[in-house]
Design a protein around this motif. Structure first.
Motif, PDB file in Angstrom:
ATOM      1  N   VAL A 126      -6.897  52.526  34.292  1.00 53.19           N
ATOM      2  CA  VAL A 126      -8.026  53.206  33.659  1.00 53.19           C
ATOM      3  C   VAL A 126      -7.494  53.983  32.457  1.00 53.19           C
ATOM      4  O   VAL A 126      -6.530  54.750  32.581  1.00 53.19           O
ATOM      5  CB  VAL A 126      -8.724  54.168  34.641  1.00 53.19           C
ATOM      6  N   ASN A 127      -8.101  53.768  31.292  1.00 49.43           N
ATOM      7  CA  ASN A 127      -7.711  54.468  30.063  1.00 49.43           C
ATOM      8  C   ASN A 127      -8.888  55.259  29.524  1.00 49.43           C
ATOM      9  O   ASN A 127     -10.044  54.826  29.637  1.00 49.43           O
ATOM     10  CB  ASN A 127      -7.242  53.477  28.995  1.00 49.43           C
ATOM     11  N   ASN A 128      -8.595  56.426  28.919  1.00 49.43           N
ATOM     12  CA  ASN A 128      -9.667  57.174  28.267  1.00 49.43           C
ATOM     13  C   ASN A 128      -9.955  56.575  26.902  1.00 49.43           C
ATOM     14  O   ASN A 128      -9.303  55.610  26.480  1.00 49.43           O
ATOM     15  CB  ASN A 128      -9.330  58.669  28.180  1.00 49.43           C
ATOM     16  N   ILE A 129     -10.913  57.153  26.186  1.00 50.30           N
ATOM     17  CA  ILE A 129     -11.348  56.580  24.918  1.00 50.30           C
ATOM     18  C   ILE A 129     -10.250  56.622  23.863  1.00 50.30           C
ATOM     19  O   ILE A 129     -10.262  55.864  22.895  1.00 50.30           O
ATOM     20  CB  ILE A 129     -12.614  57.310  24.400  1.00 50.30           C
ATOM     21  N   ALA A 130      -9.245  57.508  24.063  1.00 49.10           N
ATOM     22  CA  ALA A 130      -8.117  57.605  23.128  1.00 49.10           C
ATOM     23  C   ALA A 130      -7.026  56.593  23.446  1.00 49.10           C
ATOM     24  O   ALA A 130      -6.023  56.524  22.741  1.00 49.10           O
ATOM     25  CB  ALA A 130      -7.545  59.024  23.154  1.00 49.10           C
ATOM     26  N   GLY A 131      -7.214  55.816  24.532  1.00 47.57           N
ATOM     27  CA  GLY A 131      -6.240  54.804  24.899  1.00 47.57           C
ATOM     28  C   GLY A 131      -5.180  55.278  25.870  1.00 47.57           C
ATOM     29  O   GLY A 131      -4.283  54.519  26.242  1.00 47.57           O
ATOM     30  N   GLN A 132      -5.269  56.541  26.308  1.00 47.07           N
ATOM     31  CA  GLN A 132      -4.284  57.085  27.237  1.00 47.07           C
ATOM     32  C   GLN A 132      -4.627  56.700  28.670  1.00 47.07           C
ATOM     33  O   GLN A 132      -5.779  56.801  29.094  1.00 47.07           O
ATOM     34  CB  GLN A 132      -4.238  58.612  27.105  1.00 47.07           C
ATOM     35  N   GLU A 133      -3.631  56.276  29.432  1.00 50.62           N
ATOM     36  CA  GLU A 133      -3.866  55.926  30.831  1.00 50.62           C
ATOM     37  C   GLU A 133      -4.088  57.200  31.649  1.00 50.62           C
ATOM     38  O   GLU A 133      -3.400  58.204  31.471  1.00 50.62           O
ATOM     39  CB  GLU A 133      -2.691  55.147  31.390  1.00 50.62           C
ATOM     40  N   VAL A 134      -5.079  57.163  32.530  1.00 51.57           N
ATOM     41  CA  VAL A 134      -5.383  58.307  33.385  1.00 51.57           C
ATOM     42  C   VAL A 134      -5.267  57.885  34.847  1.00 51.57           C
ATOM     43  O   VAL A 134      -5.424  56.719  35.184  1.00 51.57           O
ATOM     44  CB  VAL A 134      -6.792  58.873  33.108  1.00 51.57           C
ATOM     45  N   LYS A 135      -4.961  58.846  35.702  1.00 44.36           N
ATOM     46  CA  LYS A 135      -4.761  58.554  37.117  1.00 44.36           C
ATOM     47  C   LYS A 135      -6.089  58.589  37.866  1.00 44.36           C
ATOM     48  O   LYS A 135      -6.902  59.482  37.701  1.00 44.36           O
ATOM     49  CB  LYS A 135      -3.792  59.568  37.726  1.00 44.36           C
TER      50      LYS A 135
END
Length: 336
Positions: free
Chosen positions: A290-299
């Motif tokens: 799962v990635n946020n809108i900025a492209g960072q992976e989130v747990k």
């Protein structure tokens, strides 16, 4: 030089008229920033407004109600539009040059017959000041307003159009990264800093400096609104209903429901979600990301066919699932 400016103004007017005449009332494409247009009646005239798909994957007007164009800067006066009092509609009060009048004897939406002025008065005697928690701004038109429900000016645009809720603004702000007037204008919605009009005096404040956008939700102080200040954007702000603020409309589009998912095809639902997602597939799952809108992976938590996003902030996420057979399923998910 003046002659050239005049010729350019005339040319732009022709282009604008042409655009209105050729509007096909087509919704924007599926990508954030895609635009479309819609025609409707406002102030007794047919107008054509640009629509846009935001980073929240929703369709919005790209103009404030009453504006003549999409903003070209955060201080573009032609894009400021009108300033509505909470719970009121296109009756003329919202015009920036409208006259002011005292509080009506029936200080509710059904007591506004024949009143097209901006209502002013000292607190707590200003417009609709009872601040009932059950009051609404959702009536279809002025003909069906009640003492507890004003007419939603966005419904005049057509099927599915409405005032945004506090939740809609919250998701939009997060997905677009709005945190000041500059980033509000830089968003796909091109939100200008139109300021507000005082419900006490009818004067204007922070025009060209800050943005004030109503939502349809009530507050103990009157109504909820999106406040775009110098260093913050707060969708949870509350203001007296007599304050005049901008209106930007959102459109409800049919979302993929559980009954729309074919049993032999993988799917992720519901969307939007309150935090729990389900994944339907006959294949074994290799990995989930799962990635946020900025492209960072989130747990996130994952068990069986269930993805737990409840601890994540509201906003837009990209959920990608890799199946054992090599198939990759990726979908934009809105959490609210």
């Amino acid at each position: 030089m003046m002659k050239k400016i005049g010729m350019l103004t005339a040319l732009l007017s022709v282009i604008n008229i042409s655009a209105q005449q050729t509007c096909s009332n087509t919704d924007p494409g599926n990508n954030p920033g895609d635009v479309g247009c819609v025609t409707f009646s406002y102030r007794g005239q047919t107008v054509a407004y640009t629509t846009v798909r935001g980073a929240d994957n929703k369709v919005w007007l790209q103009q404030n109600l009453g504006s003549s164009q999409v903003s070209v800067s955060m201080t573009d006066a032609d894009s400021y539009g009108d300033l509505f009092q909470w719970g009121r509609w296109d009756d003329g009060h919202q015009l920036r040059n409208s006259s002011t009048s005292a509080v009506p004897s029936s200080n509710t939406p059904d007591g506004l017959a024949g009143i097209n002025s901006f209502i002013t008065g000292s607190s707590p005697d200003s417009w609709w000041s009872s601040n009932g928690s059950g009051d609404q701004w959702t009536a279809e038109n002025a003909g069906v307003v009640t003492s507890v429900n004003g007419a939603d000016p966005c419904k005049a645009i057509g099927q599915g159009w409405r005032m945004p809720s506090q939740s809609d603004w919250n998701v939009l702000v997060g997905s677009e990264g709005i945190n000041n007037p500059v980033s509000a204008y830089g968003s796909h919605l091109k939100l200008p800093a139109g300021g507000y009009r005082s419900g006490s005096t009818g004067s204007f404040t922070f025009v060209g400096q800050r943005g004030y956008y109503w939502s349809s939700d009530v507050a103990t102080t009157g109504g909820k609104y999106l406040y775009v200040g110098t260093t913050t954007a707060n969708p949870s702000s509350g203001a007296p209903r007599g304050q005049g603020a901008s209106v930007r409309c959102i459109k409800d589009l049919a979302a993929l429901g559980t009954t729309d998912i074919k049993l032999n095809e993988p799917g992720i639902y519901p969307n939007p979600t309150n935090g729990i997602l389900y994944f339907k597939t006959n294949e074994a799952i290799e990995a989930i990301q799962v990635n946020n809108i900025a492209g960072q992976e989130v747990k996130t938590g994952f068990s069986g066919n269930r993805i737990d996003m409840q601890e994540l902030p509201n906003g837009v996420y990209i959920v990608t699932i890799v199946l054992k057979n090599g198939q990759i399923v990726s979908k934009k998910i809105i959490k609210n």
